[in-house]
Write an enzyme that holds these catalytic residues in place. Structure first.
Site, PDB file in Angstrom:
ATOM      1  N   LYS A  11       6.188  -7.473   9.546  1.00 19.86           N
ATOM      2  CA  LYS A  11       6.181  -8.223   8.285  1.00 19.86           C
ATOM      3  C   LYS A  11       7.557  -8.216   7.600  1.00 19.86           C
ATOM      4  CE  LYS A  11       1.237  -7.493   7.452  1.00 19.86           C
ATOM      5  NZ  LYS A  11       0.217  -7.220   6.413  1.00 19.86           N
ATOM      6  N   TYR A  51      -3.991 -16.489   7.019  1.00 16.20           N
ATOM      7  CA  TYR A  51      -4.821 -15.517   6.295  1.00 16.20           C
ATOM      8  C   TYR A  51      -5.982 -16.185   5.551  1.00 16.20           C
ATOM      9  CZ  TYR A  51      -1.661 -11.558   7.144  1.00 16.20           C
ATOM     10  OH  TYR A  51      -0.950 -10.526   7.717  1.00 16.20           O
ATOM     11  N   ASN A 114       2.858  -3.722   4.056  1.00 16.53           N
ATOM     12  CA  ASN A 114       2.463  -2.635   4.963  1.00 16.53           C
ATOM     13  C   ASN A 114       3.047  -2.757   6.378  1.00 16.53           C
ATOM     14  OD1 ASN A 114       0.827  -4.716   5.790  1.00 16.53           O
ATOM     15  ND2 ASN A 114      -1.100  -3.577   5.682  1.00 16.53           N
ATOM     16  N   HIS A 117       1.150  -6.241  10.949  1.00 15.77           N
ATOM     17  CA  HIS A 117      -0.219  -6.738  11.054  1.00 15.77           C
ATOM     18  C   HIS A 117      -0.720  -6.427  12.443  1.00 15.77           C
ATOM     19  CE1 HIS A 117      -3.646  -9.487  11.101  1.00 15.77           C
ATOM     20  NE2 HIS A 117      -3.191  -9.937  12.257  1.00 15.77           N
ATOM     21  N   GLU A 128      -5.301 -15.677  16.839  1.00 11.24           N
ATOM     22  CA  GLU A 128      -3.994 -15.456  16.211  1.00 11.24           C
ATOM     23  C   GLU A 128      -2.856 -15.700  17.208  1.00 11.24           C
ATOM     24  OE1 GLU A 128      -4.258 -11.592  14.334  1.00 11.24           O
ATOM     25  OE2 GLU A 128      -5.888 -12.268  13.029  1.00 11.24           O
TER      26      GLU A 128
HETATM   27  P1  CMP Z   1      -3.156  -7.240   7.440  1.00 11.66           P
HETATM   28  O1  CMP Z   1      -3.586  -6.317   8.516  1.00 11.66           O
HETATM   29  O2  CMP Z   1      -2.011  -8.117   7.714  1.00 11.66           O
HETATM   30  O3  CMP Z   1      -4.410  -8.154   7.006  1.00 11.66           O
HETATM   31  C1  CMP Z   1      -4.638  -8.616   5.701  1.00 11.66           C
HETATM   32  C2  CMP Z   1      -3.626  -8.093   4.736  1.00 11.66           C
HETATM   33  O4  CMP Z   1      -3.983  -8.197   3.380  1.00 11.66           O
HETATM   34  C3  CMP Z   1      -3.448  -6.608   4.952  1.00 11.66           C
HETATM   35  O5  CMP Z   1      -2.792  -6.372   6.155  1.00 11.66           O
HETATM   36  C4  CMP Z   1      -2.714  -6.198   3.689  1.00 11.66           C
HETATM   37  O6  CMP Z   1      -1.323  -6.332   3.805  1.00 11.66           O
HETATM   38  C5  CMP Z   1      -3.246  -7.197   2.695  1.00 11.66           C
HETATM   39  N1  CMP Z   1      -4.129  -6.509   1.758  1.00 11.66           N
HETATM   40  C6  CMP Z   1      -5.314  -5.948   2.031  1.00 11.66           C
HETATM   41  N2  CMP Z   1      -5.831  -5.391   0.909  1.00 11.66           N
HETATM   42  C7  CMP Z   1      -4.925  -5.620  -0.070  1.00 11.66           C
HETATM   43  C8  CMP Z   1      -4.882  -5.291  -1.443  1.00 11.66           C
HETATM   44  N3  CMP Z   1      -5.883  -4.606  -2.026  1.00 11.66           N
HETATM   45  N4  CMP Z   1      -3.808  -5.673  -2.145  1.00 11.66           N
HETATM   46  C9  CMP Z   1      -2.805  -6.387  -1.555  1.00 11.66           C
HETATM   47  N5  CMP Z   1      -2.799  -6.724  -0.243  1.00 11.66           N
HETATM   48  C10 CMP Z   1      -3.845  -6.331   0.482  1.00 11.66           C
END
Ligand code: CMP
Length: 139
Positions: A11, A51, A114, A117, A128
């Protein structure tokens, strides 16, 4: 039976922090083979489409904005039991809950930013992978 591919993105936060190489080294050392890879930037429209399943969530707008804020690395990875093993390697969505030694524990800063993904099922891994890559780009 578990499938043998998963889909990942490094990311914008991890790219910006200079961690592409560190993440790829962990992916490689964990035994994944790279089937497809590209360094690219998602438009807000593409990030929103990727998403779309989270459209009703309160964090959707923030997620789309973040995922289109800078370049990412998208990749398809191959290994037996790829989806589950990759989720173990990256750790919990919230880095505060991620196990020691996982990619998110090492490189993520928050649940929103984070670092990586990882697809959550064999079915989504295929969807995906096909969202980001043509058949002729996977080897
Ligand atoms: P990812 O695995 O990419 O899939 C969905 C994404 O939504 C997740 O990682 C997080 O980065 C994001 N996400 C999930 N929960 C939250 C939250 N409570 N606040 C902000 N982002 C979130």
């Amino acid at each position: 039976m578990a499938g043998n591919i998963t889909f990942t993105m490094i990311k914008p936060d991890a790219v910006k922090a200079g961690n592409i190489g560190n993440v790829l080294a962990m992916v490689n050392n964990a035994g994944f083979r790279i089937k497809a890879m590209k360094y690219t930037k998602l438009s807000a429209e593409k990030a929103g489409e990727f998403y779309a399943v989270h459209k009703e969530r309160p964090f959707y707008g923030e997620l789309v904005e973040f995922m289109s804020s800078g370049p990412i690395v998208a990749a398809v990875l191959e290994k037996d039991n790829a989806v589950e093993d990759y989720r173990k390697l990256i750790g919990a969505t919230n880095p505060a809950e991620a196990a020691d030694g996982t990619i998110r524990k090492l490189y993520a800063t928050s649940i929103g930013e984070n670092a990586v993904h990882g697809a959550d099922s064999d079915e989504n891994a295929l969807i995906e992978a096909n969202f980001h890559f043509a058949g002729t780009e996977m080897f």
